[in-house]
Design a protein around this motif. Structure first.
Motif, PDB file in Angstrom:
ATOM      1  N   HIS A   8       0.766  -1.008  -0.066  1.00  0.00           N
ATOM      2  CA  HIS A   8      -0.124  -0.342   0.116  1.00  0.00           C
ATOM      3  C   HIS A   8       0.638   1.250   0.082  1.00  0.00           C
ATOM      4  CE1 HIS A   8       0.842   1.128   4.189  1.00  0.00           C
ATOM      5  NE2 HIS A   8       0.779  -0.238   4.500  1.00  0.00           N
ATOM      6  N   PRO A   9       0.492   2.425  -0.869  1.00  0.00           N
ATOM      7  CA  PRO A   9       1.566   3.292  -0.667  1.00  0.00           C
ATOM      8  C   PRO A   9       0.376   4.338   0.746  1.00  0.00           C
ATOM      9  CG  PRO A   9      -0.976   3.723  -2.350  1.00  0.00           C
ATOM     10  CD  PRO A   9      -0.770   2.159  -1.216  1.00  0.00           C
ATOM     11  N   GLN A  10       1.577   5.798   0.589  1.00  0.00           N
ATOM     12  CA  GLN A  10       0.711   6.593   1.631  1.00  0.00           C
ATOM     13  C   GLN A  10      -0.113   6.826   2.775  1.00  0.00           C
ATOM     14  OE1 GLN A  10       2.486   7.056  -0.944  1.00  0.00           O
ATOM     15  NE2 GLN A  10       4.179   8.425  -0.725  1.00  0.00           N
ATOM     16  N   VAL A  11       0.181   6.432   3.712  1.00  0.00           N
ATOM     17  CA  VAL A  11      -1.624   6.118   4.563  1.00  0.00           C
ATOM     18  C   VAL A  11      -1.189   7.405   5.347  1.00  0.00           C
ATOM     19  CG1 VAL A  11      -0.999   3.925   5.214  1.00  0.00           C
ATOM     20  CG2 VAL A  11       0.088   5.433   6.860  1.00  0.00           C
ATOM     21  N   LYS A  12      -3.145   7.900   6.262  1.00  0.00           N
ATOM     22  CA  LYS A  12      -3.021   8.934   7.058  1.00  0.00           C
ATOM     23  C   LYS A  12      -2.607   7.900   7.668  1.00  0.00           C
ATOM     24  CE  LYS A  12      -7.481   9.865   4.582  1.00  0.00           C
ATOM     25  NZ  LYS A  12      -8.933  10.082   4.232  1.00  0.00           N
ATOM     26  N   ILE A  13      -1.370   8.875   8.623  1.00  0.00           N
ATOM     27  CA  ILE A  13      -1.025   8.770   9.905  1.00  0.00           C
ATOM     28  C   ILE A  13      -1.298   9.117  11.261  1.00  0.00           C
ATOM     29  CG2 ILE A  13       1.321   8.525  11.882  1.00  0.00           C
ATOM     30  CD1 ILE A  13       3.151   7.980   9.166  1.00  0.00           C
ATOM     31  N   ASP A  14      -2.604   8.806  11.744  1.00  0.00           N
ATOM     32  CA  ASP A  14      -2.935   9.241  13.553  1.00  0.00           C
ATOM     33  C   ASP A  14      -2.668   8.144  13.752  1.00  0.00           C
ATOM     34  OD1 ASP A  14      -4.832  10.013  15.565  1.00  0.00           O
ATOM     35  OD2 ASP A  14      -6.578   9.874  13.592  1.00  0.00           O
ATOM     36  N   ALA A  15      -2.284   8.587  15.391  1.00  0.00           N
ATOM     37  CA  ALA A  15      -1.255   7.980  15.885  1.00  0.00           C
ATOM     38  C   ALA A  15      -2.676   7.496  17.175  1.00  0.00           C
ATOM     39  CB  ALA A  15      -0.731   8.391  17.369  1.00  0.00           C
ATOM     40  N   GLN A  21      -5.877   0.233  11.166  1.00  0.00           N
ATOM     41  CA  GLN A  21      -7.235   0.951  10.614  1.00  0.00           C
ATOM     42  C   GLN A  21      -6.926   2.088   9.848  1.00  0.00           C
ATOM     43  OE1 GLN A  21      -9.927   1.531  13.847  1.00  0.00           O
ATOM     44  NE2 GLN A  21     -10.088  -0.795  14.584  1.00  0.00           N
ATOM     45  N   TRP A  22      -5.866   2.510   9.682  1.00  0.00           N
ATOM     46  CA  TRP A  22      -5.603   3.679   8.855  1.00  0.00           C
ATOM     47  C   TRP A  22      -5.663   3.094   7.571  1.00  0.00           C
ATOM     48  CZ3 TRP A  22       0.246   4.696  10.542  1.00  0.00           C
ATOM     49  CH2 TRP A  22       0.947   5.475  11.894  1.00  0.00           C
ATOM     50  N   GLY A  23      -6.075   4.736   6.902  1.00  0.00           N
ATOM     51  CA  GLY A  23      -6.771   4.101   5.645  1.00  0.00           C
ATOM     52  C   GLY A  23      -5.252   5.121   4.462  1.00  0.00           C
ATOM     53  N   LEU A  24      -6.216   5.004   3.518  1.00  0.00           N
ATOM     54  CA  LEU A  24      -4.111   5.771   1.971  1.00  0.00           C
ATOM     55  C   LEU A  24      -5.150   7.598   2.805  1.00  0.00           C
ATOM     56  CD1 LEU A  24      -5.719   3.850  -0.975  1.00  0.00           C
ATOM     57  CD2 LEU A  24      -3.197   3.576   0.514  1.00  0.00           C
ATOM     58  N   LYS A  54      -5.498  -0.280   4.639  1.00  0.00           N
ATOM     59  CA  LYS A  54      -4.761   0.852   3.931  1.00  0.00           C
ATOM     60  C   LYS A  54      -4.685  -0.474   2.975  1.00  0.00           C
ATOM     61  CE  LYS A  54      -0.776  -0.341   6.993  1.00  0.00           C
ATOM     62  NZ  LYS A  54      -1.848   0.162   8.598  1.00  0.00           N
ATOM     63  N   ALA A  55      -4.679  -1.473   2.690  1.00  0.00           N
ATOM     64  CA  ALA A  55      -4.800  -3.062   1.805  1.00  0.00           C
ATOM     65  C   ALA A  55      -5.790  -3.093   1.296  1.00  0.00           C
ATOM     66  CB  ALA A  55      -4.309  -3.624   2.292  1.00  0.00           C
ATOM     67  N   ILE A  56      -7.174  -2.826   1.508  1.00  0.00           N
ATOM     68  CA  ILE A  56      -7.962  -2.975   1.051  1.00  0.00           C
ATOM     69  C   ILE A  56      -8.610  -1.852   0.551  1.00  0.00           C
ATOM     70  CG2 ILE A  56     -11.233  -2.863   1.358  1.00  0.00           C
ATOM     71  CD1 ILE A  56      -9.925  -4.552   4.339  1.00  0.00           C
ATOM     72  N   GLU A  57      -8.705  -0.890   0.266  1.00  0.00           N
ATOM     73  CA  GLU A  57      -8.889   0.527  -0.109  1.00  0.00           C
ATOM     74  C   GLU A  57      -7.545   0.942  -1.369  1.00  0.00           C
ATOM     75  OE1 GLU A  57      -7.772   3.592   2.141  1.00  0.00           O
ATOM     76  OE2 GLU A  57      -9.903   4.204   3.502  1.00  0.00           O
ATOM     77  N   THR A  58      -6.290  -0.129  -1.282  1.00  0.00           N
ATOM     78  CA  THR A  58      -5.725  -0.364  -2.666  1.00  0.00           C
ATOM     79  C   THR A  58      -5.947  -0.557  -3.133  1.00  0.00           C
ATOM     80  OG1 THR A  58      -3.691   0.550  -0.644  1.00  0.00           O
ATOM     81  CG2 THR A  58      -3.387  -0.920  -2.994  1.00  0.00           C
TER      82      THR A  58
END
Length: 196
Positions: A8-15, A21-24, A54-58
């Motif tokens: 997967h490419p770049q994700v929305k990083i949220d601590a 559960q992070w998405g693209l 993130k993999a599912i969205e990709t």
């Protein structure tokens, strides 16, 4: 015929959100949409994804480009790092260096590299057991286990030197008949595929 392992490419990083559960990010989604228009994507007959968001969205974007559906397989997840939770990027990079350098040991409770490698290799082989070898297949997952799979296919020891470039959104290809790597890590939007 070929298989590709795609990270997967770049994700929305949220601590505050669990990593699986992070998405693209917007950039990650844009890169995937660009890749989805490539000829090699239209050659795919099957897409198998990790069950992480993130993999599912990709996979969903690539599947639309391929004109096919995709399936999810839980065991394709990234190496289990839940013991430490989110690590800021500089700390994560140090931890990842240690993970690859000490494959038979656990970094602060992480899944060991040798265990993650065995899991991804067994999962990919199980999927390929009932796959038509005349059809191209994409596995969509993560950089850590992707590197471990690549090291196995190349017959070399686990090492971070085999890792993709920072940012994700890369692929390597391997021949389905020989299980031999035929293309090193390449950005998904840059790969031209193989001549038909």
């Amino acid at each position: 015929m070929f298989a590709v392992y795609i990270t997967h490419p770049q994700v929305k990083i949220d601590a505050t959100v669990p990593v699986p559960q992070w998405g693209l990010s917007d950039l990650g989604a844009a890169r995937t949409r660009k890749a989805a228009g490539a000829d090699w994507v239209r050659q795919l007959k099957r897409i198998v994804s990790s069950a992480e968001v993130k993999a599912i969205e990709t996979s969903a974007i690539l599947a639309e480009g391929a004109g096919i559906g995709f399936e999810t397989v839980e065991i394709l997840h990234e190496n289990d790092r839940s013991a430490t939770g989110f690590l800021p990027p500089p700390e994560f990079e140090k931890a990842a260096d240690w993970f690859f350098a000490h494959p038979e040991q656990s970094y602060q409770g992480w899944e060991r590299a040798i265990d993650a490698q065995a899991r991804i290799v067994i999962a990919v082989e199980a999927i390929l057991t009932d796959h038509d070898p005349t059809g191209a297949i994409a596995f969509v997952g993560h950089g850590g286990v992707g590197t471990l799979l690549k090291c196995h296919l190349e017959g070399r020891p686990i090492a971070r030197s085999g890792d993709q470039a920072p940012g994700g959104g890369n692929l390597f290809a391997f021949d389905l008949a020989r299980r031999a790597v035929s293309c090193d890590w390449t950005p998904i939007e840059d790969w031209q595929g193989f001549a038909a």
